[in-house]
Each structure stands twice: as C-alpha cells, then as structure tokens.
Design a protein around this motif. Structure first.
Motif, short mmCIF file in Angstrom:
data_model
loop_
_atom_site.label_atom_id
_atom_site.label_comp_id
_atom_site.label_asym_id
_atom_site.label_seq_id
_atom_site.Cartn_x
_atom_site.Cartn_y
_atom_site.Cartn_z
N THR A 113 -3.17 -1.08 -2.85
CA THR A 113 -3.89 0.12 -2.43
C THR A 113 -3.04 1.35 -2.73
O THR A 113 -1.85 1.37 -2.40
CB THR A 113 -4.20 0.08 -0.92
N SER B 174 -7.70 5.78 -4.11
CA SER B 174 -8.26 6.99 -3.50
C SER B 174 -7.55 8.20 -4.10
O SER B 174 -6.32 8.28 -4.06
CB SER B 174 -8.06 6.95 -1.98
N ASP C 119 -3.26 5.71 -2.50
CA ASP C 119 -3.98 6.91 -2.06
C ASP C 119 -3.13 8.12 -2.42
O ASP C 119 -2.03 8.29 -1.89
CB ASP C 119 -4.21 6.84 -0.54
N ARG D 75 -12.41 6.05 -4.34
CA ARG D 75 -12.77 7.27 -3.62
C ARG D 75 -12.26 8.44 -4.45
O ARG D 75 -11.06 8.54 -4.71
CB ARG D 75 -12.12 7.29 -2.23
N ASN E 23 -17.38 -0.54 -4.17
CA ASN E 23 -17.44 0.53 -3.17
C ASN E 23 -17.07 1.84 -3.86
O ASN E 23 -16.00 1.94 -4.47
CB ASN E 23 -16.47 0.22 -2.03
N GLN F 111 0.85 -1.20 0.00
CA GLN F 111 0.00 0.00 0.00
C GLN F 111 0.88 1.25 0.00
O GLN F 111 1.87 1.30 0.73
CB GLN F 111 -0.90 0.04 1.24
N LYS G 109 -11.76 -2.41 -7.19
CA LYS G 109 -13.08 -2.63 -6.61
C LYS G 109 -13.57 -1.44 -5.79
O LYS G 109 -14.77 -1.26 -5.64
CB LYS G 109 -13.06 -3.88 -5.71
N ARG G 110 -12.63 -0.65 -5.24
CA ARG G 110 -13.02 0.47 -4.37
C ARG G 110 -12.40 1.76 -4.91
O ARG G 110 -11.19 1.83 -5.14
CB ARG G 110 -12.55 0.21 -2.93
N ASP H 206 -7.85 -0.95 -4.42
CA ASP H 206 -8.37 0.24 -3.75
C ASP H 206 -7.63 1.48 -4.24
O ASP H 206 -6.40 1.56 -4.12
CB ASP H 206 -8.18 0.08 -2.23
#
Length: 411
Positions: A116, A151, A118, A171, A197, A82, A168-169, A149
């Motif tokens: 992940t 973001s 972000d 933001r 999500n 991540q 899948k996710r 994920d």
C-alpha cells in the motif's frame, strides 16, 4: 489459581488488533517478550511520514527520523508493508523535495514487498520540484509487484503507468494529467491492471482523469470495478459519469457519489445512472445547505432527481444518505423558504423510494444527519424535521436514522 491463554490464541487476538490502535499494541508488547515481535510486526507494518509527527525532534526531517529508526532497529525493516508520505500540512514549507535522508531510509526497505502506498501532497506541489532521488524512489515504490492499493493526492496520475498488474485499488484526488511528469516512463505490462475499487475527484479536470484511465494504451481495465466513488465538481462531470459507469456496468456493486454544491449548474444536470445488475449499495453524500455560486441550495434537489431516474430493474438493497446541514447560514433555518424547498426535495426522495416497483429489493434506507452548525446543538430538531419530510410508513421498516452533532459544539 491463575489462568493463561494458549500462545496460539493470544497471538490470534493480537493479529486482530487494528494497526491504528497503537496504544493497545504498545501495551501488549510491554506485557511479555513473547508479544514483542508480533506487536511490532503490526505497529511497523504501516509507516506514516509527515512533518508534525517530528515537531519535537530539533528540526530533524521525517526521513532523518525514519533512517535513525531503521539503523537502530534493522529487524523492523521486513515488517514495513505500507507507506504513507504526507506533504500537505504546510503548502508554503514542503519538506519532501529535498529530504535525501528519506531516500536513504526507503532504499533500506525491500520496496518490492510494499503493498500500500499513499502519497499526499498539496495544491502548490510540483513533481518537477522534487529532487531526482526522491522522484526515483517514489517511482520504485509504485513499481512494487506486491502493490495492491495506491492513493495519490496532488501527484502525477502517470505514476499509475509504472504500476504492475497487482494494483486493485486506486484513489486519485487532484491528480495532474498531461505532460506534468515527462520523466515517468510507462512500463509495458504482459497483463493489464484490472481495478476493483476506484475513487476519483478533480476540481476542474475529472474528464481528463476519466479519459486517461479509459485509454487502452494505459493498460488499465475498468471492467471489473466493484466499488466506485466519485466526487463531481462541474456540470460536465455529470454528463461523463454514465460513460465511466458503463465501463464497469456488469460488475459494479457499490456506488458512492458526492455532488458538489458549489458548482452544480442546475437540477437538470442530475445524473442518470445506467442499469447495473449487481449494484446493491448506493451511497450519496449531500451538503444540503451550502449554496452554489447563484445562491441556490439545490444539491438535495439534484439528489432527488438522480434517485428518481434510477431504472426500476435495479438490484439496490441499501441506500445511504449522508446529509450535512449548517443552519447558521440558512435564513429562517428550516422554517423559512429554504426549509420548504429542502422539505420538498426530501419528500420527493421518499416518494421515489417507496413507489411500488421502483426499488423492489431495497431493505434499508440509512440516513446520517450531520450538523456543522458551530453555534447550536440543533441535530435533534433536524432529525425530527427529516422524519416529517420523509414520511416513511412503518410497514416496510426501511428507515434507519443516525445523528452526528457538530464535533466542536460546546467546546
């Protein structure tokens, strides 16, 4: 006589420590050499690069510090799954555009195994002001076939176009749409992205974000979204939300909404939530006392109307109301005219919920009370007032209350 746990059980305990609990992980790693590797695997699974973290490093950039770490401890490289890049702390002194050491450090990782990512930037950030190597490595992270994920804050939404079907996710906060990242070339996927999500917020172009994600050419499917979180800002946002919800109408399980008090044009703009057969949780985060541009505190009234419009065929089992109050800015506090209006809105919410047949599957009404009043510890008086306003009968045993005083009160 001393006792020791079997190694397998000890490693199981370590594997269940949250990555955020850095202190416990470090303590375990010092206990025995047996624990060092499993603890470090968790500690370094998430790399968070931000400026204030390196304030004492004599001007070294986040990238330089990260590179030094990898050069001195190359065994840590495969642990990284991540990555968080935070470049929003100081909008006047962004570190990311020319941190070439960051590029060198990230290039040492196996970016195809990043799960992940972000990317947090600030309102002054411009994609075109990033150096080409920095832009290139950000795109490569997004292209990871393991990425689940993503973001993005103040970053091009076009980065979604280079992600693989593993995503899948998503933001997306304040993400730029349109021709702001012409150098990002979309990939053609054999399989579409199928989101589960989705969290969206944009202060003036939520419609553009929804249009982008709904466009078939982006190869992003919303039909399998199970959790949807939207913060709206202008009246037009509410008129477009039903269309967004309809994309995932058959799969949606959790819906979280944040009506924005600053720009709600009127109670008539209350959202009409389409019938969603699998929707079991409704989460509403409401600022009860901040006025809009006209000086009206109508966010709670908007919420009451939205709940009243939910069709009785719903499957909702839990409603969560997160209510924020700052009575330092309310004339007469809860005993004045404003308090009377808010009281009426809460009573309307209660009436809609307990009306026979309106929410046939409802088990819990969770109300969180947050006081943002820095001048008074008033959360208990607000709690008493809310109990009176809701007037829930004890027979159904629905209501559960939690209170959260202002974190800085008394300091």
């Amino acid at each position: 006589m001393g006792y020791t746990l079997p190694l397998e059980l000890t490693l199981f305990v370590i594997s269940n420590i949250e990555v955020e609990d850095q202190e416990s992980l470090r303590s375990f790693s010092r206990t025995s050499s047996v624990f060092l590797e499993p603890c470090q695997r968790i500690l370094f699974s998430h790399i968070h690069l931000r400026t204030f973290q390196f304030a004492s490093s004599q001007g070294a950039t986040p990238g330089a510090r990260f590179l030094d770490l990898l050069l001195s401890s190359p065994r840590l490289i495969p642990y990284v799954k991540q990555i968080t890049i935070s470049d929003f702390d100081n909008p006047w002194a962004s570190w990311l555009p020319n941190d070439l050491k960051l590029v060198e450090a990230l290039d040492k990782l196996d970016l195809k195994k990043i799960e992940t990512f972000d990317l947090k930037r600030n309102y002054r950030a411009k994609w075109v002001l990033l150096s080409q190597p920095v832009r290139r490595v950000i795109v490569e992270i997004c292209q990871s076939p393991a990425l689940v994920d993503l973001s993005l804050s103040w970053a091009p939404l076009a980065l979604v176009s280079v992600c693989g079907p593993s995503l899948k996710r998503l933001r997306a906060h304040d993400c730029a749409t349109g021709a702001y990242a012409a150098d990002i070339t979309p990939i053609r996927r054999s399989t579409d992205i199928s989101l589960e999500n989705l969290q969206l917020y944009h202060p003036f172009d939520l419609a553009g974000v929804i249009k982008y994600l709904s466009d078939p050419s982006t190869q992003v499917r919303l039909e399998h979204v199970r959790t949807l979180h939207v913060r709206a800002s202008v009246g037009d946002d509410y008129s477009r939300l039903p269309n967004l919800i309809q994309h995932c109408q058959s799969t949606l399980e959790v819906l979280k909404l944040e009506p924005c008090t600053d720009t709600i044009d009127g109670v008539a703009d209350a959202l009409r939530i389409p019938s969603c057969p699998r929707l079991t949780e409704l989460d509403l985060e409401v600022d009860a006392t901040t006025p809009n541009a006209s000086g009206e505190r109508i966010c709670l009234a908007w919420t009451a109307r939205a709940i009243a419009h939910i069709p009785p065929s719903n499957s909702i089992k839990a409603i969560r109301l997160q209510l924020s109050f700052d009575l330092s800015d309310v004339p007469g506090e809860l005993n004045g005219a404003t308090g009377t209006v808010l009281f009426s809105s809460l009573r309307s919410i209660s009436t809609s919920i307990v009306k026979p047949g309106s929410f046939p599957h409802l088990k819990n009404l969770d109300v969180e009370i947050h006081s943002t009043n820095p001048d008074d510890d008033d959360v208990e008086s607000i709690r008493t007032w809310i109990i009176g306003a809701l007037a829930m009968t004890p027979e159904r045993d629905l209501l559960r209350l939690k209170v959260f005083p202002h974190p800085d009160y008394g300091r």
